[in-house]
Design an enzyme around this catalytic site. Structure first.
Site, PDB file in Angstrom:
ATOM      1  N   GLY A  59      19.788 -17.944 -31.379  1.00 37.13           N
ATOM      2  CA  GLY A  59      21.107 -17.331 -31.473  1.00 37.13           C
ATOM      3  C   GLY A  59      22.201 -18.238 -30.948  1.00 37.13           C
ATOM      4  N   GLU A  60      21.933 -18.892 -29.831  1.00 33.44           N
ATOM      5  CA  GLU A  60      22.911 -19.813 -29.248  1.00 33.44           C
ATOM      6  C   GLU A  60      23.085 -21.053 -30.118  1.00 33.44           C
ATOM      7  OE1 GLU A  60      21.886 -16.818 -26.853  1.00 33.44           O
ATOM      8  OE2 GLU A  60      20.389 -18.322 -27.360  1.00 33.44           O
ATOM      9  N   PHE A  61      22.004 -21.480 -30.771  1.00 32.58           N
ATOM     10  CA  PHE A  61      22.116 -22.609 -31.699  1.00 32.58           C
ATOM     11  C   PHE A  61      23.090 -22.274 -32.821  1.00 32.58           C
ATOM     12  CE2 PHE A  61      20.870 -24.398 -35.811  1.00 32.58           C
ATOM     13  CZ  PHE A  61      20.985 -25.753 -35.540  1.00 32.58           C
ATOM     14  N   GLY A  64      26.647 -22.311 -31.481  1.00 28.67           N
ATOM     15  CA  GLY A  64      27.229 -23.619 -31.215  1.00 28.67           C
ATOM     16  C   GLY A  64      27.237 -24.561 -32.394  1.00 28.67           C
TER      17      GLY A  64
END
EC number: 2.4.99.12
Length: 412
Positions: A59-61, A64
């Site tokens: 999710g963070e990938f 960002g």
């Protein structure tokens, strides 16, 4: 406190090691870090112009990713190094084409951090949303390497803002600049003396907007949906699926695509058993030349179960309503991917940590449900609600632009 932090990291590693004997994710967590420094040394040249991106998980990938890809577009000579903490991020994106090296992040520690920073020698480090590692942050500061937190979000109940959170506030002081999602985060950081803050918004809006205007075409999904109205149920867990099981019988003219968060065989079978109407797995659809709509019996297939990873964000283009899972557990998953396609969103009761969920509810483009009756009521409201659809799409469009704001501040 530093001693307790270090001991805590070691205990965490021991716990993961224990579970690795019978848990696949834990096994990947351990095996992925074996000889990790040798892997890095063989692949990364510390004399290159390296930029280090760290993501907790998938999710963070995705959150960002707009910043990463824009940097690569503007400066193709720079080398992108990606680390993940979680196997669910690394295993899915380990072959991501724009990265020059993708690794598991070695566990935080004085020796590990020092060696890692020496091996990759980044000109800057960019962490998305969260993960605050004492030794890594200190090593970056010691080596005068800028550290940026993007799409950061902070809440008053976090340890940083407690009277006993002095140690953790010291970690934050190593950050060069915070790019945060909301006013609350900015105010909280300033309340503890951190004024290096920009209210840039959430880069996820840029990502989901890009995905919505250039979606991946999925002919098999399109074939399954035909002219029916479709509810796309993303990242579901058993409690979500139990709730959703009432809908296909009640709405026989609708079709339902279920993309569960976990796709192990046991879970897939439980989904099939949960619903009384006929279902079909995506892998079966992919490996047959038979159109699922040929013949009377096939026309009754109302449910398509997605038994692979990586296509959820593109599925929403075929839907009219979305249900997002996780709201009966730790918290809901990504609502913005669906909203970007103009789908009003339904989810469970645990959404308070998610600003975008509250924002969508405020504009009547989302509803939280806790029971079957509330689910049916929400479905009835959204199944022909053009205003909710338009509001969801506008919400995403109005909030994009965080990527540009971040890059301008860090001089890209």
């Amino acid at each position: 406190m530093l001693l307790l932090y270090t001991i805590g990291i070691k205990i965490y590693n021991l716990i993961i090691w224990f579970f690795s004997f019978f848990n696949t994710k834990a096994a990947l967590f351990i095996s992925g870090r074996k000889q990790i420094f040798k892997q890095i040394a063989e692949k990364i040249n510390p004399n290159d112009r390296n930029i280090w991106f760290h993501f907790a998980s998938l999710g963070e990938f995705e959150q960002g990713r707009p910043v990463l890809e824009k940097i690569k577009e503007l400066h193709p000579e720079k080398k992108i190094i990606i680390t993940f903490f979680s196997p669910s991020g690394y295993e899915i994106r380990k072959n991501y084409a724009l990265a020059d090296g993708i690794f598991y992040l070695p566990l935080d520690g004085r020796t590990n951090a020092k060696r890692f920073i020496e091996l990759i020698n980044p000109e800057m480090a960019i962490f998305t949303k969260y993960e605050f590692w004492y030794y890594y942050f200190k090593a970056l500061k010691t080596n005068n390497i800028p550290l940026y937190i993007i799409s950061g979000i902070f809440r008053k109940e976090q340890v940083f803002f407690r009277f006993y959170g002095g140690f953790y506030r010291k970690i934050l002081k190593n950050v060069t600049h915070f790019f945060v999602q909301n006013d609350e985060s900015s105010s909280l950081l300033r309340s503890i003396g951190l004024n290096n803050v920009t209210l840039s918004g959430d880069t996820r809006f840029d990502r989901v907007y890009e995905n919505a205007i250039q979606p991946k075409n999925l002919p098999l999904i399109e074939s399954f949906c035909e002219d029916a109205k479709v509810m796309v149920c993303g990242s579901t867990w058993p409690d979500d699926e139990k709730l959703l099981s009432v809908l296909p019988d009640k709405y026989p003219n609708w079709k339902f695509i279920i993309a569960p968060h976990e796709i192990d065989e046991r879970h897939l079978q439980s989904i099939e058993n949960q619903f009384s109407v006929s279902s079909l797995r995506y892998s079966v659809l992919s490996h047959t030349s038979v159109n699922p709509h040929d013949g009377d019996s096939d026309k009754k297939v109302q449910i398509l179960i997605i038994d692979n990873i990586g296509i959820l964000s593109a599925l929403y283009q075929y839907g009219q309503i979305a249900y997002i899972g996780g709201g009966f557990g730790a918290g809901i998953h990504n609502t913005l991917e669906a909203a970007a396609f103009g789908l009003p969103v339904i989810f469970g009761p645990k959404f308070n940590k998610f600003q975008e969920a509250k924002g969508l509810i405020k504009i009547n483009a989302a509803k939280s449900v806790s029971s079957v009756n509330e689910l049916i009521e929400a479905f009835e409201d959204f199944k022909s609600n053009d205003k909710a659809s338009a509001a969801a799409k506008k919400y995403v469009f109005d909030k994009k632009g965080a990527t540009e704001s971040i890059l301008k501040k860090i001089n890209f």
